[in-house]
Enzyme design. Structure first.
Site, short mmCIF file in Angstrom:
data_model
loop_
_atom_site.label_atom_id
_atom_site.label_comp_id
_atom_site.label_asym_id
_atom_site.label_seq_id
_atom_site.Cartn_x
_atom_site.Cartn_y
_atom_site.Cartn_z
N GLY A 13 -42.61 -6.98 -56.98
CA GLY A 13 -41.29 -7.37 -55.30
C GLY A 13 -42.33 -8.91 -54.73
O GLY A 13 -42.01 -7.80 -53.73
N ASN A 15 -41.64 -11.45 -54.04
CA ASN A 15 -40.31 -12.84 -53.32
C ASN A 15 -40.06 -11.71 -52.05
O ASN A 15 -39.48 -11.67 -50.90
CB ASN A 15 -39.47 -12.39 -54.03
N HIS A 110 -36.16 -20.62 -58.69
CA HIS A 110 -37.04 -20.90 -60.22
C HIS A 110 -37.87 -22.00 -60.72
O HIS A 110 -38.05 -22.59 -59.13
CB HIS A 110 -35.08 -21.46 -61.15
#
EC number: 2.1.2.2
Length: 202
Positions: A13, A15, A110
């Site tokens: 987590g 981000n 991505h």
């Protein structure tokens, strides 16, 4: 109006934490209203709980089919009435039921410059190909694998001494910055999709 974010995670987590930290500033324009996961006992859920954010877990193995799981996930997310759904290290592909509800307002990152090097191993594939620049992409989720309309990209040079881990760590730093900046702009200014172009600012 503050944009409501539901963030989906599968791991540590980092981000998510960057988004939680950004949302602490009222000027950011967004609030994380819930964090969902596809597994129990992960640090991403603990980060949400420490921040006082509601959490839920929807595990694929608890359902008879992937389609049933996808529909249940969509139902869980819908309960929090999000304006945007952010996949932040969420290691499952969402499907038709989810996209029927949240298509066009679900974003994912991505660790490569799309359309190059899609899939699970972007940093490794970039290193093996020998590119001198790679990076990260924020895109609108669609039915494909890392094929959605691009909203933002950030370049990361490939150093001669890089191995996969070193390169991926630098990509992750750029990814967090890109995610926070772009989601904030989406929340404050809106965004639209014109063909293959993602445009920030309504």
């Amino acid at each position: 109006m503050t944009a409501r974010l539901v963030v989906l995670v599968s791991g540590s987590g980092t981000n998510l934490q960057a988004l939680l930290d950004a949302c602490a500033d009222p000027a950011y324009g967004a609030t994380v209203v819930a964090v969902g996961a596809d597994r129990e006992g992960i640090e991403g859920l603990a980060r949400a709980e420490r921040a006082g954010v509601p959490t839920f877990v929807t595990r694929v193995g608890d359902f008879g089919s992937r389609e049933e799981w996808d529909a249940a996930l969509a139902e869980q997310v819908a309960a929090y009435e999000p304006d945007l759904v952010v996949l932040a290290g969420f290691m499952k592909l969402v499907g038709g039921a989810f996209l029927a509800s949240f298509g066009g307002r679900t974003v994912n990152t991505h660790p490569a410059l799309s359309p190059s090097f899609p899939g699970m191993h972007g940093p490794r594939d970039a290193l093996e190909y020998g590119v001198k620049v790679t990076g990260c992409t924020l895109f609108v989720v669609d039915e494909g694998v890392d094929t959605g309309v691009i909203l933002a990209q950030s370049a990361v040079p490939v150093e001669d001494a890089d191995d996969v881990d070193a390169l991926h760590e630098r990509i992750k730093v750029a990814e967090r910055t890109m995610l926070v900046e772009t989601v904030g702009r989406m929340a404050r200014e809106g965004f639209r999709v014109e063909g293959r172009r993602g445009i920030l600012g309504a």
